[in-house]
Scaffold this motif. Structure first.
Motif, PDB file in Angstrom:
ATOM      1  N   TYR B  31      37.117 -51.650  -9.536  1.00 23.65           N
ATOM      2  CA  TYR B  31      35.674 -52.326  -9.157  1.00 23.65           C
ATOM      3  C   TYR B  31      35.108 -51.835  -7.741  1.00 23.65           C
ATOM      4  CZ  TYR B  31      36.928 -56.346 -11.999  1.00 23.65           C
ATOM      5  OH  TYR B  31      37.342 -57.192 -13.150  1.00 23.65           O
ATOM      6  N   ASN B  32      35.831 -51.424  -7.011  1.00 19.65           N
ATOM      7  CA  ASN B  32      35.270 -50.753  -5.908  1.00 19.65           C
ATOM      8  C   ASN B  32      36.699 -50.351  -5.034  1.00 19.65           C
ATOM      9  OD1 ASN B  32      36.397 -52.875  -3.941  1.00 19.65           O
ATOM     10  ND2 ASN B  32      34.674 -54.432  -4.704  1.00 19.65           N
ATOM     11  N   GLN B  34      37.303 -49.567  -0.676  1.00 14.56           N
ATOM     12  CA  GLN B  34      37.035 -50.042   0.715  1.00 14.56           C
ATOM     13  C   GLN B  34      37.725 -49.089   1.742  1.00 14.56           C
ATOM     14  OE1 GLN B  34      37.103 -54.372   1.018  1.00 14.56           O
ATOM     15  NE2 GLN B  34      35.883 -54.068   2.966  1.00 14.56           N
ATOM     16  N   PHE B  36      38.892 -48.939   5.733  1.00 15.53           N
ATOM     17  CA  PHE B  36      39.062 -49.829   7.041  1.00 15.53           C
ATOM     18  C   PHE B  36      39.626 -49.152   8.238  1.00 15.53           C
ATOM     19  CE2 PHE B  36      39.119 -53.927   4.890  1.00 15.53           C
ATOM     20  CZ  PHE B  36      39.160 -53.962   3.466  1.00 15.53           C
ATOM     21  N   GLN B  38      41.854 -49.548  11.529  1.00 14.63           N
ATOM     22  CA  GLN B  38      42.660 -50.584  12.479  1.00 14.63           C
ATOM     23  C   GLN B  38      43.187 -49.697  13.488  1.00 14.63           C
ATOM     24  OE1 GLN B  38      46.643 -51.389  10.421  1.00 14.63           O
ATOM     25  NE2 GLN B  38      46.354 -53.425  11.225  1.00 14.63           N
ATOM     26  N   LEU B  44      42.077 -55.517  10.384  1.00 15.84           N
ATOM     27  CA  LEU B  44      41.521 -54.372   9.869  1.00 15.84           C
ATOM     28  C   LEU B  44      39.906 -54.878   9.920  1.00 15.84           C
ATOM     29  CD1 LEU B  44      44.189 -54.025   8.554  1.00 15.84           C
ATOM     30  CD2 LEU B  44      43.138 -53.390   6.546  1.00 15.84           C
ATOM     31  N   SER B  46      36.413 -53.512   8.506  1.00 12.43           N
ATOM     32  CA  SER B  46      35.681 -52.920   7.261  1.00 12.43           C
ATOM     33  C   SER B  46      34.729 -51.671   7.740  1.00 12.43           C
ATOM     34  CB  SER B  46      35.095 -53.969   6.312  1.00 12.43           C
ATOM     35  OG  SER B  46      34.490 -53.345   5.306  1.00 12.43           O
ATOM     36  N   LEU B  49      32.140 -49.976   2.026  1.00 16.29           N
ATOM     37  CA  LEU B  49      32.639 -50.453   0.629  1.00 16.29           C
ATOM     38  C   LEU B  49      31.823 -49.745  -0.463  1.00 16.29           C
ATOM     39  CD1 LEU B  49      34.116 -52.736  -1.332  1.00 16.29           C
ATOM     40  CD2 LEU B  49      31.790 -53.900  -1.257  1.00 16.29           C
ATOM     41  N   GLN B  51      31.118 -49.489  -4.461  1.00 15.91           N
ATOM     42  CA  GLN B  51      31.222 -50.085  -5.663  1.00 15.91           C
ATOM     43  C   GLN B  51      31.695 -48.974  -6.727  1.00 15.91           C
ATOM     44  OE1 GLN B  51      31.191 -53.236  -5.975  1.00 15.91           O
ATOM     45  NE2 GLN B  51      30.172 -53.964  -4.261  1.00 15.91           N
ATOM     46  N   LEU B  89      42.450 -46.626   6.838  1.00 13.47           N
ATOM     47  CA  LEU B  89      43.113 -46.994   5.527  1.00 13.47           C
ATOM     48  C   LEU B  89      42.038 -47.096   4.388  1.00 13.47           C
ATOM     49  CD1 LEU B  89      45.048 -49.930   7.396  1.00 13.47           C
ATOM     50  CD2 LEU B  89      46.179 -48.267   5.890  1.00 13.47           C
ATOM     51  N   HIS B  93      40.547 -51.628  -5.342  1.00 12.36           N
ATOM     52  CA  HIS B  93      40.515 -53.224  -6.168  1.00 12.36           C
ATOM     53  C   HIS B  93      40.399 -52.637  -7.571  1.00 12.36           C
ATOM     54  CE1 HIS B  93      38.212 -56.826  -7.158  1.00 12.36           C
ATOM     55  NE2 HIS B  93      39.507 -56.989  -7.487  1.00 12.36           N
ATOM     56  N   TYR B  98      43.042 -59.500  -8.826  1.00  9.05           N
ATOM     57  CA  TYR B  98      42.499 -59.938  -7.747  1.00  9.05           C
ATOM     58  C   TYR B  98      43.063 -59.659  -6.390  1.00  9.05           C
ATOM     59  CZ  TYR B  98      40.898 -63.118 -11.226  1.00  9.05           C
ATOM     60  OH  TYR B  98      40.114 -63.436 -12.448  1.00  9.05           O
ATOM     61  N   LYS B  99      43.532 -58.202  -6.218  1.00  2.63           N
ATOM     62  CA  LYS B  99      44.173 -57.799  -4.992  1.00  2.63           C
ATOM     63  C   LYS B  99      43.516 -56.072  -4.896  1.00  2.63           C
ATOM     64  CE  LYS B  99      48.388 -56.377  -7.504  1.00  2.63           C
ATOM     65  NZ  LYS B  99      49.704 -56.156  -7.594  1.00  2.63           N
ATOM     66  N   TYR B 100      43.841 -55.739  -3.750  1.00  3.10           N
ATOM     67  CA  TYR B 100      43.506 -54.616  -2.981  1.00  3.10           C
ATOM     68  C   TYR B 100      44.825 -53.927  -2.960  1.00  3.10           C
ATOM     69  CZ  TYR B 100      38.509 -54.669  -1.935  1.00  3.10           C
ATOM     70  OH  TYR B 100      37.130 -54.956  -2.266  1.00  3.10           O
ATOM     71  N   PHE B 102      46.642 -50.907  -0.916  1.00  2.96           N
ATOM     72  CA  PHE B 102      46.177 -49.982   0.060  1.00  2.96           C
ATOM     73  C   PHE B 102      46.893 -48.631  -0.064  1.00  2.96           C
ATOM     74  CE2 PHE B 102      43.771 -52.400   3.033  1.00  2.96           C
ATOM     75  CZ  PHE B 102      43.675 -53.563   2.831  1.00  2.96           C
TER      76      PHE B 102
END
Lengths: 114, 112
Positions: B31-32, B34, B36, B38, B44, B46, B49, B51, B89, B93, B98-100, B102
């Motif tokens: 989906y996308n 991202q 980050f 840290q 984290l 952002s 992002l 898409q 990082l 997705h 429903y999770k990223y 890393f």
């Protein structure tokens, strides 16, 4: 708009105890995800909740559980703590609209198990 | 199963250099993606992002590109500063989840 908040920020527990961590998402965000971060394993996905339903779960033992309330606030619980559970636990919230699933992270809860 | 890799693991550069951080992923159905930042012991932040339908995104001195077909993304930091020192990082997705997932991160140190 206030960011994601997590409480407590620091926690020290003894092996065998249980712990509950709390996360308040950004206002209007309905999805809350939890991650565990350790030096050895990096960031690992625990679970994700949307409208009080768990939609996805990572590869963690059943000692790790969570829930989400009707106001979107979420808690995660770890029972029978082990030394290896020492980690930074991060919560992220998202609007959860499919086209913009951007995640916003809280500051984390540092859990130390002795 | 989606796997995300970041190279290099660590990078030390003098102030003012332009630099590129790499992120690769194995499943191009995303989906996308991202990026980050840290800081030690912190959460984290952002940065960008992208898409799945986009090729790049820019914010200030940062530019991130995405090549879904080859499973790669790069984060370009222009005119690096000591304040850019942090771990970067990337997270992917994957479609249908429903999770990223890393990557392990790139630890950047910019020397004054």
């Amino acid at each position: 708009k206030a960011g994601v908040t997590q409480t407590p920020r620091y926690l020290i527990k003894t092996r065998g105890q249980q712990v509950t961590l709390s996360c308040s998402p950004i206002s209007g965000h309905r999805s809350v995800s939890w991650y565990q971060q350790t030096p050895g394993q990096g960031l690992q996905f625990l679970f994700e909740y949307f409208s009080e339903t768990q939609r996805n779960k990572g590869n963690f033992p059943g000692r790790f559980s969570g829930r989400q309330f009707s106001n979107s606030r979420s808690e995660m619980n770890v029972s029978t703590l082990e030394l290896g559970d020492s980690a930074l636990y991060l919560c992220a919230s998202s609007p959860a609209a499919r086209s913009s699933y951007e995640q916003y992270f809280g500051p984390g809860t540092r859990l130390t198990v002795t | 199963k989606q796997e995300v890799t970041q190279i290099p693991a660590a990078l030390s550069v003098p102030e003012g250099e332009n630099l590129v951080l790499n992120c690769s992923f194995t499943d191009s159905a995303i989906y996308n993606l991202q990026w980050f930042r840290q800081d030690p012991g912190k959460g984290l932040t952002s940065l960008l992002l992208i898409q799945s339908s986009q090729r790049e995104q820019t914010s200030g001195r940062l530019n991130a590109s995405l090549d879904k077909s080859s499973g790669r993304s790069t984060l370009y930091i222009a005119a690096s500063q000591p304040g850019d020192s942090a771990t970067y990082l990337c997270a992917v997705h994957t479609s249908g989840t429903y999770k990223y997932i890393f990557g392990t991160g790139t630890r950047l140190k910019v020397l004054a």
